[in-house]
Design an enzyme around this catalytic site. Structure first.
Site, PDB file in Angstrom:
ATOM      1  N   LYS A 137      -4.756   4.189  -1.705  1.00  0.00           N
ATOM      2  CA  LYS A 137      -6.398   3.267  -2.226  1.00  0.00           C
ATOM      3  C   LYS A 137      -6.755   3.949  -3.037  1.00  0.00           C
ATOM      4  O   LYS A 137      -8.429   4.700  -2.975  1.00  0.00           O
ATOM      5  CB  LYS A 137      -7.283   2.287  -1.376  1.00  0.00           C
ATOM      6  CG  LYS A 137      -6.439   0.570  -1.143  1.00  0.00           C
ATOM      7  CD  LYS A 137      -7.252  -0.037  -0.384  1.00  0.00           C
ATOM      8  CE  LYS A 137      -8.566  -0.763  -0.534  1.00  0.00           C
ATOM      9  NZ  LYS A 137      -8.259  -1.657  -1.590  1.00  0.00           N
TER      10      LYS A 137
HETATM   11  C1  LIG Z   1      -3.242  -3.154  -4.280  1.00  0.00           C
HETATM   12  C2  LIG Z   1      -3.380  -4.319  -2.729  1.00  0.00           C
HETATM   13  N1  LIG Z   1      -2.392  -5.084  -2.373  1.00  0.00           N
HETATM   14  C3  LIG Z   1      -2.311  -5.181  -0.979  1.00  0.00           C
HETATM   15  C4  LIG Z   1      -3.901  -5.348  -0.606  1.00  0.00           C
HETATM   16  C5  LIG Z   1      -4.088  -5.841   0.669  1.00  0.00           C
HETATM   17  O1  LIG Z   1      -4.733  -4.692   1.777  1.00  0.00           O
HETATM   18  P1  LIG Z   1      -5.164  -5.445   2.601  1.00  0.00           P
HETATM   19  O2  LIG Z   1      -5.119  -6.152   3.635  1.00  0.00           O
HETATM   20  O3  LIG Z   1      -5.281  -3.440   3.708  1.00  0.00           O
HETATM   21  O4  LIG Z   1      -6.415  -5.516   2.176  1.00  0.00           O
HETATM   22  C6  LIG Z   1      -5.203  -4.554  -1.313  1.00  0.00           C
HETATM   23  C7  LIG Z   1      -6.446  -4.366  -1.133  1.00  0.00           C
HETATM   24  O5  LIG Z   1      -7.031  -3.158  -0.249  1.00  0.00           O
HETATM   25  C8  LIG Z   1      -5.014  -4.309  -2.699  1.00  0.00           C
HETATM   26  O6  LIG Z   1      -5.696  -3.529  -3.515  1.00  0.00           O
END
Ligand SMILES: Cc1ncc(COP(=O)(O)O)c(C=O)c1O
Length: 309
Positions: A157
């Site tokens: 991230k």
């Molecule tokens: C690109 C992306 N995909 C999926 C997610 C979902 O991840 P999470 O469930 O850990 O928030 C996020 C959010 O963080 C994201 O930025």
């Protein structure tokens, strides 16, 4: 947006309006920051952070992939987050920890720049709207493909990577849709701009695998666990774009969007949220708000500060 008075920066609390950086901050120029999106919910035991340890772990993993050594331990980040929430007085909030390359030598080589850390909290409603959570949102498949693992690191991230989601989000919005769905570099369904995707067909739940360049979403993992515990079959497999048109139900999961159903994709009507989506959403909401005994260890309760003598 109801914000906190204080932001935690490199080990100290500073006033919200004083939490500033230099314009030569490396991350501002090259996107060299990693972050998390986390939420705390009001529960019977006080504000509780959903799957906090998992978010902290992913933050450290993302930092490691970009050769950033976080100058705090996992436990220190956890305690700092607790204190930021305590001092904010908020009962529920969105939590944004950010680890970034600060001001130092300019140029692409980042390893001589400092690693700065901040944690901010604020009150933030569902990313795709409360109405969207109830009635579903309208999405379109983006012309932008999700970043692939031969160019970047989809499981990290990192700030710079989000230019990809941002292009897709703007494109969807300008075309009148609430969300974009990105395909991976092979043309298979990947995910939303900030959410993982699930589809239901003939009573079985399907979701793209990690090899489809998805972010390893923490809410994705939670939804898979909940759905399997509820007796549903969940299959992680490549999903062809055309399958979106054949789906009985489609929903997204993410910290910001929580569990949001999709009402239509590329103007093909899926309809109001279906039975399986609603059933999983119900248990998911219970887990977020600390109402599901079975998943109580997913809620990191923020301790009440000891009274000052
Ligand atoms: C690109 C992306 N995909 C999926 C997610 C979902 O991840 P999470 O469930 O850990 O928030 C996020 C959010 O963080 C994201 O930025």
């Amino acid at each position: 947006m109801k914000q906190a008075d204080l932001i935690w920066m490199n080990g100290e609390f500073v006033a919200w309006e004083d939490a500033k950086v230099h314009v030569l901050t490396h991350a501002l120029h090259y996107g060299t920051g990693v972050f998390e999106g986390v939420r705390a919910y009001e529960t019977a035991r006080g504000p509780a952070i959903f799957r906090h340890q998992d978010h902290i772990e992913r933050l450290f993993r993302s930092a490691g992939m970009y050769f950033m050594e976080i100058p705090f331990t996992r436990e220190e980040i956890r305690a700092a987050t607790h204190e930021t929430i305590q001092r904010s007085g908020l009962k529920s909030c969105y939590i944004r920890p950010l680890v970034f390359r600060g001001a130092g030598p300019m140029g692409l080589y980042p390893l001589d720049c400092p690693v700065d850390v901040m944690i901010a909290v604020w009150e933030w409603g569902a990313y795709l709207g409360e109405e969207g959570k109830v009635n579903g949102v309208r999405a379109a498949v983006s012309s932008w493909r999700r970043i692939s693992s031969d160019a970047l690191i989809p499981t990290a991230k990192a700030g710079g990577q989000y230019l990809n989601s941002i292009l897709a989000k703007i494109e969807a919005d300008k075309a009148g849709y609430e969300e974009a769905i990105l395909l991976d570099s092979r043309g298979y369904v990947c995910e939303g701009t900030g959410e993982n995707l699930f589809l239901v067909r003939d009573g079985v739940i399907h979701t793209p695998p990690l090899t489809a360049s998805i972010l390893d979403g923490i809410n994705r993992r939670s939804a898979i666990t909940l759905a399997r515990d509820m007796g549903y079959e969940v299959v992680e497999r490549d999903i062809a774009r055309a399958e979106l048109a054949l789906a009985d139900e489609v929903f997204l999961t993410g910290t910001a969007a929580e569990l949001t159903p999709m009402r239509s994709i590329d103007d093909i009507e899926i309809g109001p949220p279906g039975e399986i989506t609603r059933a999983v959403q119900q248990v998911f909401e219970d887990a977020l708000h600390g109402r599901a005994e079975q998943y109580a260890d997913w809620n990191d309760v923020v301790p009440v500060p000891a009274p000052t003598p």
